[in-house]
Design a protein around this motif. Sequence first.
Motif, PDB file in Angstrom:
ATOM      1  N   GLU A 252      39.041  39.057  35.692  1.00  0.00           N
ATOM      2  CA  GLU A 252      38.242  40.417  36.123  1.00  0.00           C
ATOM      3  C   GLU A 252      36.656  39.913  36.117  1.00  0.00           C
ATOM      4  OE1 GLU A 252      40.477  42.264  37.489  1.00  0.00           O
ATOM      5  OE2 GLU A 252      38.568  43.186  38.036  1.00  0.00           O
ATOM      6  N   ALA A 253      36.307  39.307  35.116  1.00  0.00           N
ATOM      7  CA  ALA A 253      35.061  39.118  35.070  1.00  0.00           C
ATOM      8  C   ALA A 253      34.457  38.103  36.042  1.00  0.00           C
ATOM      9  CB  ALA A 253      34.325  38.393  33.763  1.00  0.00           C
ATOM     10  N   ALA A 254      35.212  37.151  36.472  1.00  0.00           N
ATOM     11  CA  ALA A 254      34.866  36.198  37.398  1.00  0.00           C
ATOM     12  C   ALA A 254      35.115  36.902  38.805  1.00  0.00           C
ATOM     13  CB  ALA A 254      36.207  34.971  37.592  1.00  0.00           C
ATOM     14  N   ASN A 256      34.073  39.978  39.513  1.00  0.00           N
ATOM     15  CA  ASN A 256      32.885  40.835  39.286  1.00  0.00           C
ATOM     16  C   ASN A 256      31.681  39.859  39.713  1.00  0.00           C
ATOM     17  OD1 ASN A 256      33.971  43.166  38.847  1.00  0.00           O
ATOM     18  ND2 ASN A 256      33.488  42.998  36.506  1.00  0.00           N
ATOM     19  N   SER A 257      31.911  38.664  39.620  1.00  0.00           N
ATOM     20  CA  SER A 257      30.665  37.736  39.696  1.00  0.00           C
ATOM     21  C   SER A 257      30.810  37.061  41.060  1.00  0.00           C
ATOM     22  CB  SER A 257      30.382  36.639  38.884  1.00  0.00           C
ATOM     23  OG  SER A 257      30.394  37.334  37.550  1.00  0.00           O
ATOM     24  N   GLY A 258      32.081  37.472  41.860  1.00  0.00           N
ATOM     25  CA  GLY A 258      32.133  36.784  43.057  1.00  0.00           C
ATOM     26  C   GLY A 258      32.715  35.482  43.328  1.00  0.00           C
ATOM     27  N   VAL A 259      33.818  35.249  42.370  1.00  0.00           N
ATOM     28  CA  VAL A 259      34.638  34.009  42.301  1.00  0.00           C
ATOM     29  C   VAL A 259      35.773  34.524  42.975  1.00  0.00           C
ATOM     30  CG1 VAL A 259      35.950  32.383  40.979  1.00  0.00           C
ATOM     31  CG2 VAL A 259      33.468  33.112  40.203  1.00  0.00           C
TER      32      VAL A 259
END
Lengths: 373, 261
Positions: A252-254, A256-259
């Motif tokens: 999810e964090a990834a 959010n950062s565009g991964v």
Amino acid sequence: MSDTAQSTDKDERIKEISKFRQALIRPELGGICGTIIVFVLFGIFAGNSGMFNAQGILNWSTVSAQFMIIAVGACLLMIAGEFDLSVGSMIGFAGMMTAIFGVTLGWPMWIAILITFAICMVIGAINGIIVIRTGLPSFIVTLAFLFILRGFTIFIPQQLQNRTIIGGISEAAEGDWLAPVFGGKIFGWFFNMLGDAGIIAVFERGTRAGEPVVNGLPMLIVWAIILVIAGHFLLTKTQFGNWIFASGGDAEAARNSGVPVNRVKITMFVTTAFCATIFAMCQVFEFGSAAADRGLLKEFEAIIAVVIGGALLTGGYGSVLGAALGALIFGVVQQGLFFAGVESSLFRVFLGVILLLAVILNTYIRRMITGER
Amino acid sequence: MADRKPIIQMKDIQKHFGSVIALAGVSVDVFPGECHCLLGDNGAGKSTFIKTMSGVHKPTSGEIHFEGQPMNFADPRDAMTAGIATVHQHLAMIPLMSVSRNFFMGNEPIKKLGPIKLFDHEYANRVTMEEMKKMGINLRGPDQAVGTLSGGERQTVAISRAVHFGAKVLILDEPTSALGVRQTSNVLATIDKVRKQGVGVVFITHNVRHAMAVGDRYTVLNRGQTLGTAVRGEITPEELQDMMAGGQELASLEGSLGGTV
């Protein structure tokens, strides 16, 4: 009070960490320790059994190389946060497909090989797409494929040839340009030189008299080395490697950062299938046959090698070099017990014990890294 | 502030989810270099509002002007490219990865080796150390795992990352709600530093004291509506608290609790 507040370069709350302790905090630690222990032990107990002469070394390095090939795929996939339990079935399936295309249907072997790679990588992609689309755990999805692929591996040759072992692959691959890339040997001249120099033993009698007992480096080992180096490079040095860590660490964090998490995970499923197919090709062209029971339990052995190598089952952390060491430990112990004259069933006991120790050690290392209690 | 133009203007935003009216006409504008606090109790519509601002939701009606132009974000990537960055309370950092890998996650510095895109570790490490130093975080090294940082430090890393990658509007979704006193003041100090660089900060919180510490203007949301925007110095914490609670019922409660709420 005011003095401490002004020192901006050092933070009094961060304890200095010794270089030694820092060196300890790395995923490969378990693998490195294990490798040293294993070699010392077998050096003592099997040193005179021929385990460390040319033939002996070839013996356990071939077995280790097998584990390494599938461990690289399993390792990258696990760091990306997923599992593949269909690796073993994929090995049997890929070998059988090549045999059917190349022997039963009589197609040129290189076409058989390329089509097998295509089919298996598509199945890997399907695994990945189902996991991503449904959001189901990869454990369940690939467990289904474990049975589906194994079923087809038995069913198809039975329908076509009424048996589950297809031989005659070496003959069918005669003169083919692609088959030796998997079943051949290289650096024969180098081993001849070693034999002539008396560094490795030569045959004393028979048709091969004068030839070294080890007459080349099997392509299986070459593939293992290539895949380990490529996997390690991909993971640690490239942008994609950062995406692999991020996808497994917290999808999810990834995102959010565009991964592109979905693309990364599917690519890793395909890579795992690719590694399994390489394994199958090397095996098929070495043995000259394909059998429906090839690759049984390999998925678990791959996962164990990866975990011994320091990867976390939950993803986001691990090392391809560690996984390679895990595979080396695996191969050395499996063959070493034979050289040492130990009952081979004890291998399974060893496997269970070392797996447990590895997981405990990994948990401890992770706590040191993240500073959790 | 009157001579400057707002960087983002949200006019009369309505958002309905089926029969539920989450936002019933909310207007907020943010100037560059100001900290605009968005206050509201749970369920007031703060989350829906910032999700509209960051492109997650499309407003049912109303206008968004970004740098004077009418804007229509198709998805969060659009808003991010335009310069609207959201830092979530969770889901921002990956604990097992190093600070520098986290800092550049999704925006990796590339060094080309033929067709292969290499991660430029040297550049990433250097920039990470510089940025962390600016924000007053002392790292052991750029390869230190984020998991070893405190919650406040993680928020700071996430904020400085957003600013480094060109955020003009920074939306902070309750960055202090899970933090201790010391960590909270670190984050508030970070907000102050970012504001001085000319970034417009939208600071979502339900803690009036945190808002009073750094806010330039305050907008209170209650049941999907704005209860007006107040400028620093024109409003007392007690008034803000009352507006958030949506009436006077808290006043009596507060009295019995000795003003501790």
